[in-house]
Write a protein that holds these residues in place. Structure first.
Motif, PDB file in Angstrom:
ATOM      1  N   ILE A 291       2.380   1.905  -6.084  1.00 58.16           N
ATOM      2  CA  ILE A 291       1.066   1.501  -6.601  1.00 58.16           C
ATOM      3  C   ILE A 291       0.370   0.477  -5.701  1.00 58.16           C
ATOM      4  CG2 ILE A 291       1.607   2.016  -9.017  1.00 58.16           C
ATOM      5  CD1 ILE A 291       1.807  -1.087  -9.437  1.00 58.16           C
TER       6      ILE A 291
ATOM      7  N   PHE B 222      -1.122  -8.275   0.609  1.00 59.74           N
ATOM      8  CA  PHE B 222      -0.011  -7.322   0.615  1.00 59.74           C
ATOM      9  C   PHE B 222       0.125  -6.704  -0.773  1.00 59.74           C
ATOM     10  CE2 PHE B 222       4.672  -6.815  -0.085  1.00 59.74           C
ATOM     11  CZ  PHE B 222       4.867  -5.736   0.778  1.00 59.74           C
TER      12      PHE B 222
ATOM     13  N   GLU C  67      12.364  -0.044  -1.625  1.00 56.02           N
ATOM     14  CA  GLU C  67      13.721  -0.506  -1.315  1.00 56.02           C
ATOM     15  C   GLU C  67      13.747  -1.450  -0.115  1.00 56.02           C
ATOM     16  OE1 GLU C  67      16.007  -0.043  -3.526  1.00 56.02           O
ATOM     17  OE2 GLU C  67      14.451   1.081  -4.589  1.00 56.02           O
TER      18      GLU C  67
ATOM     19  N   GLY D 256       1.782  -6.726 -14.665  1.00 55.75           N
ATOM     20  CA  GLY D 256       0.511  -6.229 -14.129  1.00 55.75           C
ATOM     21  C   GLY D 256      -0.552  -7.305 -14.010  1.00 55.75           C
TER      22      GLY D 256
ATOM     23  N   VAL E 206       2.857 -10.099  -8.081  1.00 58.69           N
ATOM     24  CA  VAL E 206       4.288 -10.344  -8.258  1.00 58.69           C
ATOM     25  C   VAL E 206       5.043  -9.023  -8.471  1.00 58.69           C
ATOM     26  CG1 VAL E 206       6.001 -11.416  -9.798  1.00 58.69           C
ATOM     27  CG2 VAL E 206       3.981 -12.709  -9.095  1.00 58.69           C
TER      28      VAL E 206
ATOM     29  N   GLY F 213       6.250  -4.936  -8.283  1.00 57.91           N
ATOM     30  CA  GLY F 213       6.695  -4.077  -7.195  1.00 57.91           C
ATOM     31  C   GLY F 213       5.890  -2.793  -7.105  1.00 57.91           C
TER      32      GLY F 213
ATOM     33  N   ALA G  94       6.260   0.036  -8.774  1.00 58.56           N
ATOM     34  CA  ALA G  94       6.145   0.783 -10.049  1.00 58.56           C
ATOM     35  C   ALA G  94       6.297   2.290  -9.859  1.00 58.56           C
ATOM     36  CB  ALA G  94       4.820   0.441 -10.740  1.00 58.56           C
TER      37      ALA G  94
ATOM     38  N   ALA H 219      -2.317   2.355 -12.560  1.00 56.90           N
ATOM     39  CA  ALA H 219      -1.755   1.011 -12.360  1.00 56.90           C
ATOM     40  C   ALA H 219      -2.799  -0.039 -12.705  1.00 56.90           C
ATOM     41  CB  ALA H 219      -1.308   0.845 -10.912  1.00 56.90           C
TER      42      ALA H 219
HETATM   43  P1  NAI Z   1       8.058  -3.097 -10.697  1.00 60.01           P
HETATM   44  O1  NAI Z   1       7.284  -4.349 -10.749  1.00 60.01           O
HETATM   45  O2  NAI Z   1       7.666  -2.144  -9.636  1.00 60.01           O
HETATM   46  O3  NAI Z   1       7.967  -2.343 -12.111  1.00 60.01           O
HETATM   47  C1  NAI Z   1       8.512  -2.863 -13.321  1.00 60.01           C
HETATM   48  C2  NAI Z   1       7.789  -2.243 -14.526  1.00 60.01           C
HETATM   49  O4  NAI Z   1       6.489  -2.816 -14.628  1.00 60.01           O
HETATM   50  C3  NAI Z   1       7.580  -0.734 -14.393  1.00 60.01           C
HETATM   51  O5  NAI Z   1       7.705  -0.138 -15.653  1.00 60.01           O
HETATM   52  C4  NAI Z   1       6.158  -0.629 -13.899  1.00 60.01           C
HETATM   53  O6  NAI Z   1       5.517   0.576 -14.257  1.00 60.01           O
HETATM   54  C5  NAI Z   1       5.495  -1.838 -14.541  1.00 60.01           C
HETATM   55  N1  NAI Z   1       4.398  -2.351 -13.701  1.00 60.01           N
HETATM   56  C6  NAI Z   1       4.522  -3.135 -12.596  1.00 60.01           C
HETATM   57  N2  NAI Z   1       3.325  -3.385 -12.075  1.00 60.01           N
HETATM   58  C7  NAI Z   1       2.423  -2.741 -12.835  1.00 60.01           C
HETATM   59  C8  NAI Z   1       1.009  -2.622 -12.787  1.00 60.01           C
HETATM   60  N3  NAI Z   1       0.253  -3.204 -11.830  1.00 60.01           N
HETATM   61  N4  NAI Z   1       0.402  -1.872 -13.742  1.00 60.01           N
HETATM   62  C9  NAI Z   1       1.119  -1.283 -14.721  1.00 60.01           C
HETATM   63  N5  NAI Z   1       2.454  -1.371 -14.823  1.00 60.01           N
HETATM   64  C10 NAI Z   1       3.104  -2.093 -13.883  1.00 60.01           C
HETATM   65  O7  NAI Z   1       9.586  -3.518 -10.531  1.00 60.01           O
HETATM   66  P2  NAI Z   1      10.892  -2.611 -10.329  1.00 60.01           P
HETATM   67  O8  NAI Z   1      10.782  -1.355 -11.128  1.00 60.01           O
HETATM   68  O9  NAI Z   1      12.009  -3.526 -10.555  1.00 60.01           O
HETATM   69  O10 NAI Z   1      10.909  -2.223  -8.795  1.00 60.01           O
HETATM   70  C11 NAI Z   1      10.355  -1.015  -8.264  1.00 60.01           C
HETATM   71  C12 NAI Z   1      10.397  -1.093  -6.744  1.00 60.01           C
HETATM   72  O11 NAI Z   1       9.545  -2.150  -6.298  1.00 60.01           O
HETATM   73  C13 NAI Z   1      11.791  -1.384  -6.188  1.00 60.01           C
HETATM   74  O12 NAI Z   1      11.981  -0.538  -5.060  1.00 60.01           O
HETATM   75  C14 NAI Z   1      11.725  -2.833  -5.755  1.00 60.01           C
HETATM   76  O13 NAI Z   1      12.550  -3.098  -4.638  1.00 60.01           O
HETATM   77  C15 NAI Z   1      10.265  -2.993  -5.397  1.00 60.01           C
HETATM   78  N6  NAI Z   1       9.751  -4.376  -5.565  1.00 60.01           N
HETATM   79  C16 NAI Z   1       8.979  -4.860  -4.546  1.00 60.01           C
HETATM   80  C17 NAI Z   1       8.426  -6.119  -4.630  1.00 60.01           C
HETATM   81  C18 NAI Z   1       7.581  -6.580  -3.501  1.00 60.01           C
HETATM   82  O14 NAI Z   1       7.263  -5.806  -2.624  1.00 60.01           O
HETATM   83  N7  NAI Z   1       7.163  -7.830  -3.481  1.00 60.01           N
HETATM   84  C19 NAI Z   1       8.633  -6.982  -5.802  1.00 60.01           C
HETATM   85  C20 NAI Z   1       9.422  -6.358  -6.854  1.00 60.01           C
HETATM   86  C21 NAI Z   1       9.970  -5.097  -6.706  1.00 60.01           C
END
Ligand code: NAI
Ligand code: MG
Length: 327
Positions: free
Chosen positions: A13, A66, A71, A236, A253, A255, A257, A266
């Motif tokens: 996303i 960013f 992963e 979100g 904050v 990831g 998603a 999103a």
């Molecule tokens: P995530 O934040 O991507 O998602 C967690 C939950 O929150 C999911 O159900 C997602 O659909 C929901 N969500 C997150 N942001 C949203 C938005 N803007 N709108 C609606 N729903 C939202 O965390 P998750 O699932 O632990 O990690 C997924 C991937 O993201 C992994 O590969 C992880 O390594 C990466 N990640 C990267 C980060 C970064 O680049 N700073 C930080 C956290 C995770």
């Protein structure tokens, strides 16, 4: 001079919410945008999650926006934070009218030390089945984060400043951290409280309204700010800034998603609020306030994406935020 912003959407996303945030930025100020690649898809295509060119562009830009990486997140975000010389991770967590929150009275800002502590990366396996980690705390980094935190609280009108620590157990490292923060607090004539980080976790959950700015060592800031995310209604909504002396990187904050990526639903709020922090950093305080007000109006009145119980798309919410800039 027109400032240059490096835009790195990344994976999932990130590809949806970062363009939305840029659209909002472009409707309030004239900036120059340079786009660069990073993340899982970049690694699959080029063998490198963070190409040297992206790193170089981040060092040269006035600020970076960013999205998220999958992963490869650690391989991307840690060097990018280093590229902008970031020493402070600023994570506001506040509840908004119109959004279901566990603690609607929450208005917190975590000022997290971003370079050392247990995240200094000094780990070893000293024998089979025996591992160690070295916790690094320096007076310089503690002083920098304290000065930043107290100044931030003062400039942004937060009455309460709390210093999180565990100096009763980590006597030498958090002892130095606490002693240094106290010295800076006294020099600046700042009012502040000290709190053991474990007890603070409970107090933040029970009485968040008693807290404002929380100055934390690296790991404590990571954990406590995620706890605060749970108080205000979800990932979100939460923006962040990685601040350096004269450069900075802004990111939601959340990831990538993967469960909703590609569906166009999103929530762009965290990315748009990160863009507002970027505006503030570049000196466009009035425009930043305008963007925040507009986001608040849309959170209060809708449209809302599915994570907030609505059925709007990323594009609908972004258009509504831009539409209400004029209110
Ligand atoms: P995530 O934040 O991507 O998602 C967690 C939950 O929150 C999911 O159900 C997602 O659909 C929901 N969500 C997150 N942001 C949203 C938005 N803007 N709108 C609606 N729903 C939202 O965390 P998750 O699932 O632990 O990690 C997924 C991937 O993201 C992994 O590969 C992880 O390594 C990466 N990640 C990267 C980060 C970064 O680049 N700073 C930080 C956290 C995770
Ligand atoms: Mg975290």
């Amino acid at each position: 001079m027109t400032e240059t912003v490096l835009v790195v959407p990344g994976d999932g996303i990130g590809q949806e919410v970062v363009p939305a945030a840029v659209e909002v930025l472009a409707s309030v100020v004239d900036l120059e945008y340079v786009e660069a690649e990073a993340g899982d898809a970049t690694e699959a295509a080029t063998g490198e999650a963070l190409p040297a060119e992206t790193y170089r562009l981040a060092t040269e830009a006035d600020a970076t926006l960013f999205g998220a990486a999958g992963e490869t997140a650690a391989d991307v975000i840690l060097p990018l934070r280093e590229a902008v010389g970031s020493f402070a991770n600023l994570r506001p967590a506040r509840a908004y009218p119109g959004v279901d929150a566990l603690r609607p009275e929450t208005d917190l800002v975590f000022v997290r030390e971003n370079t050392e502590g247990v995240y200094a990366g000094i780990e070893s396996e000293i024998a089979a089945g025996v591992t160690t980690l070295t916790r690094v705390v320096t007076e310089d980094a503690s002083r920098r984060i304290a000065e930043y935190g107290f100044t931030y609280a003062e400039e942004n009108g937060y009455a309460s400043v709390t210093v999180a620590h565990k100096a009763n157990v980590m006597r030498t490292t958090d002892g130095l951290f606490l002693e240094t923060v106290r010295a800076v607090g006294d020099e600046l004539g700042a009012d502040y409280d000290e709190a053991l980080m474990d007890a603070l976790a409970m107090h933040l959950l029970l009485r968040p309204e008693e807290y404002g700015v929380v100055i934390c060592p690296n790991l404590a800031g990571d954990v406590l700010s995620d706890l605060a995310a749970g108080l205000v209604g979800g990932l979100g909504l939460l923006p962040s800034a990685n601040v350096g002396a004269d450069n900075a990187l802004f990111e939601p904050v959340h990831g990538t998603a993967p469960d909703i990526a590609g569906e166009g639903v999103a929530n762009p709020t965290a990315a748009i609020l990160s863009a507002a922090m970027l505006l503030e950093h570049l000196g466009y305080g009035e425009e930043a306030t305008g963007v925040r007000r507009s986001v608040e109006a849309v959170l209060a009145d809708g449209p809302h994406t599915p994570d907030l119980g609505g059925d709007a798309t990323t594009t609908d919410v972004t258009a509504a935020v831009i539409d209400r800039l004029g209110d």
